[in-house]
Write a protein that holds these residues in place. Structure first.
Motif, PDB file in Angstrom:
ATOM      1  N   ILE A  33      -8.268  -2.315  -6.648  1.00 28.68           N
ATOM      2  CA  ILE A  33      -8.912  -1.801  -5.439  1.00 28.68           C
ATOM      3  C   ILE A  33      -9.560  -2.937  -4.662  1.00 28.68           C
ATOM      4  O   ILE A  33      -9.425  -3.038  -3.435  1.00 28.68           O
ATOM      5  CB  ILE A  33      -9.967  -0.733  -5.799  1.00 28.68           C
ATOM      6  CG1 ILE A  33      -9.296   0.471  -6.477  1.00 28.68           C
ATOM      7  CG2 ILE A  33     -10.732  -0.292  -4.553  1.00 28.68           C
ATOM      8  CD1 ILE A  33      -8.228   1.153  -5.645  1.00 28.68           C
ATOM      9  N   LEU A  34     -10.256  -3.838  -5.366  1.00 28.42           N
ATOM     10  CA  LEU A  34     -10.923  -4.957  -4.694  1.00 28.42           C
ATOM     11  C   LEU A  34      -9.916  -5.890  -4.034  1.00 28.42           C
ATOM     12  O   LEU A  34     -10.196  -6.470  -2.974  1.00 28.42           O
ATOM     13  CB  LEU A  34     -11.772  -5.729  -5.714  1.00 28.42           C
ATOM     14  CG  LEU A  34     -12.745  -6.770  -5.144  1.00 28.42           C
ATOM     15  CD1 LEU A  34     -13.791  -6.095  -4.271  1.00 28.42           C
ATOM     16  CD2 LEU A  34     -13.422  -7.545  -6.274  1.00 28.42           C
ATOM     17  N   SER A  35      -8.727  -6.035  -4.636  1.00 28.09           N
ATOM     18  CA  SER A  35      -7.718  -6.940  -4.074  1.00 28.09           C
ATOM     19  C   SER A  35      -7.253  -6.500  -2.687  1.00 28.09           C
ATOM     20  O   SER A  35      -6.805  -7.326  -1.886  1.00 28.09           O
ATOM     21  CB  SER A  35      -6.515  -7.031  -5.017  1.00 28.09           C
ATOM     22  OG  SER A  35      -5.771  -5.821  -5.018  1.00 28.09           O
ATOM     23  N   LEU A  36      -7.349  -5.206  -2.397  1.00 27.23           N
ATOM     24  CA  LEU A  36      -6.958  -4.724  -1.073  1.00 27.23           C
ATOM     25  C   LEU A  36      -7.861  -5.279   0.013  1.00 27.23           C
ATOM     26  O   LEU A  36      -7.488  -5.314   1.190  1.00 27.23           O
ATOM     27  CB  LEU A  36      -6.980  -3.189  -1.047  1.00 27.23           C
ATOM     28  CG  LEU A  36      -6.083  -2.488  -2.078  1.00 27.23           C
ATOM     29  CD1 LEU A  36      -6.222  -0.982  -1.954  1.00 27.23           C
ATOM     30  CD2 LEU A  36      -4.631  -2.912  -1.902  1.00 27.23           C
ATOM     31  N   PHE A  37      -9.048  -5.745  -0.380  1.00 26.03           N
ATOM     32  CA  PHE A  37      -9.988  -6.317   0.579  1.00 26.03           C
ATOM     33  C   PHE A  37      -9.918  -7.850   0.617  1.00 26.03           C
ATOM     34  O   PHE A  37      -9.970  -8.450   1.682  1.00 26.03           O
ATOM     35  CB  PHE A  37     -11.420  -5.882   0.234  1.00 26.03           C
ATOM     36  CG  PHE A  37     -11.642  -4.402   0.337  1.00 26.03           C
ATOM     37  CD1 PHE A  37     -11.944  -3.808   1.552  1.00 26.03           C
ATOM     38  CD2 PHE A  37     -11.521  -3.594  -0.788  1.00 26.03           C
ATOM     39  CE1 PHE A  37     -12.136  -2.433   1.650  1.00 26.03           C
ATOM     40  CE2 PHE A  37     -11.705  -2.216  -0.707  1.00 26.03           C
ATOM     41  CZ  PHE A  37     -12.013  -1.634   0.524  1.00 26.03           C
TER      42      PHE A  37
ATOM     43  N   PRO B 188      -4.730  -8.955  -8.966  1.00 28.22           N
ATOM     44  CA  PRO B 188      -5.574  -8.172  -9.884  1.00 28.22           C
ATOM     45  C   PRO B 188      -5.044  -8.178 -11.305  1.00 28.22           C
ATOM     46  O   PRO B 188      -3.924  -8.631 -11.566  1.00 28.22           O
ATOM     47  CB  PRO B 188      -5.532  -6.760  -9.272  1.00 28.22           C
ATOM     48  CG  PRO B 188      -4.284  -6.733  -8.445  1.00 28.22           C
ATOM     49  CD  PRO B 188      -4.125  -8.122  -7.919  1.00 28.22           C
ATOM     50  N   VAL B 189      -5.846  -7.655 -12.207  1.00 28.35           N
ATOM     51  CA  VAL B 189      -5.483  -7.618 -13.631  1.00 28.35           C
ATOM     52  C   VAL B 189      -4.224  -6.769 -13.820  1.00 28.35           C
ATOM     53  O   VAL B 189      -4.104  -5.670 -13.280  1.00 28.35           O
ATOM     54  CB  VAL B 189      -6.642  -7.021 -14.462  1.00 28.35           C
ATOM     55  CG1 VAL B 189      -6.250  -6.897 -15.925  1.00 28.35           C
ATOM     56  CG2 VAL B 189      -7.891  -7.885 -14.306  1.00 28.35           C
TER      57      VAL B 189
ATOM     58  N   LEU C  27       0.828  -1.203   0.000  1.00 27.91           N
ATOM     59  CA  LEU C  27       0.000   0.000   0.000  1.00 27.91           C
ATOM     60  C   LEU C  27       0.866   1.258   0.000  1.00 27.91           C
ATOM     61  O   LEU C  27       0.555   2.238  -0.692  1.00 27.91           O
ATOM     62  CB  LEU C  27      -0.919  -0.008   1.225  1.00 27.91           C
ATOM     63  CG  LEU C  27      -1.980  -1.113   1.262  1.00 27.91           C
ATOM     64  CD1 LEU C  27      -2.706  -1.102   2.601  1.00 27.91           C
ATOM     65  CD2 LEU C  27      -2.970  -0.937   0.125  1.00 27.91           C
ATOM     66  N   ALA C  28       1.952   1.222   0.765  1.00 27.03           N
ATOM     67  CA  ALA C  28       2.827   2.391   0.858  1.00 27.03           C
ATOM     68  C   ALA C  28       3.497   2.679  -0.481  1.00 27.03           C
ATOM     69  O   ALA C  28       3.541   3.830  -0.941  1.00 27.03           O
ATOM     70  CB  ALA C  28       3.879   2.175   1.945  1.00 27.03           C
TER      71      ALA C  28
END
Length: 291
Positions: free
Chosen positions: A277-281, A249-250, A13-14
């Motif tokens: 974005i969804l992969s962060l969840f 993710p893609v 994330l960083a």
């Protein structure tokens, strides 16, 4: 467990967040130069540094490459059904289904989750996906001769040299090992920063469709990777990393290929953005099962 998961995801994330903010704040970022640097120097050095000193036997290395290849082909076959489900042409969805982001995002997650022991498997999956992307992907996108592309890819030579070292149980000379290790050090951070820069630069449309695609693709990839790895008898660590890598993710490269071939690049951009974005969840949940 939550602390361990945060320790894995925080560097990702960083790094990506830094690249995203850098561009949003108006600072220049030489994407073409950085991509060439990572692709032509950093990645081959990373492959050599990781595989030449890895505690992985040739048989497992070969089975991991075979398993990755079969998962890629299975996802390619599944793209026809997914295309009908989402009302899109199969050529538009083929590459996003087959090629997850096993480099920019996958390698850092594998490194921080499984350490150097698992990183060799992560590299193996990544280089297999890369070989498919620049051979079969080049053919399907009618770009230059795939064999010429392959011969101009330094990572291919790094793979061949690494396999020769594994087969002969040979180590790199200390001076070369130290040099390769030093040069490989910038690769993962630059991959993450470039990922953030790419996401900030993409014009996103069709968010609902992109979200729907991600919700369909991820379970399919996890199931295919788990079943194929079990069928080939991969060790549990290799099986878990294959599942993790194929659920990434893609890849941003899919957007670049779509733009070059003019196959709905705006839609593919939404797939890249939404899946990332969804992969962060879902990645922390997946890691909780695999770690």
């Amino acid at each position: 467990m939550l602390a361990e998961l945060f320790a894995v995801m925080a560097p990702v994330l960083a790094g990506a967040g830094l690249g995203y903010l850098w561009v949003r704040l108006g600072h220049p970022y030489p994407v073409d130069f950085i991509t060439r640097l990572v692709f032509n120097i950093g990645t081959p050095a990373l492959v050599l540094a990781s595989l030449s000193g890895a505690n992985i036997d040739v048989g497992t290395f070969g089975r991991t490459m075979l398993a990755t290849s079969l998962v890629i082909l299975a996802m390619g076959a599944a793209s026809f059904g997914v295309a009908k489900l989402l009302g899109r042409h199969w050529r538009v969805l083929l590459a996003p289904m087959m090629y997850p982001n096993t480099g920019n995002m996958g390698l850092p997650v594998v490194l921080y989750a499984f350490g150097s022991a698992g990183f060799a498997y992560g590299i193996t999956v990544m280089v297999t996906v890369t070989l498919f992307q620049f051979t079969l992907g080049a053919v399907l996108n009618s770009s230059e001769n795939p064999m010429r592309t392959l011969l101009k890819t330094p990572t291919v030579y790094a793979i061949v040299l690494s396999m020769a070292l594994l087969l002969t149980d040979t180590s790199l000379p200390p001076w070369l090992a130290n040099t390769v290790d030093l040069m490989s050090g910038f690769t993962v951070p630059l991959m993450l920063i470039t990922l953030g820069v790419s996401l900030a630069s993409i014009q996103v449309k069709s968010l609902r469709s992109g979200l729907g695609f991600s919700l369909v693709r991820t379970p399919l990839a996890a199931a295919a990777a788990w079943l194929i790895a079990g069928w080939l008898g991969l060790p549990p660590l290799a099986q878990g990393i294959l599942v993790l890598q194929m659920c990434m993710p893609v890849a941003v490269f899919n957007y670049l290929f779509a733009q070059r071939a003019q196959r709905e690049p705006a839609y593919v951009a939404s797939l890249v953005f939404c899946s990332t974005i969804l992969s962060l969840f879902y990645l922390p949940v997946l890691l909780a099962f695999l770690m």
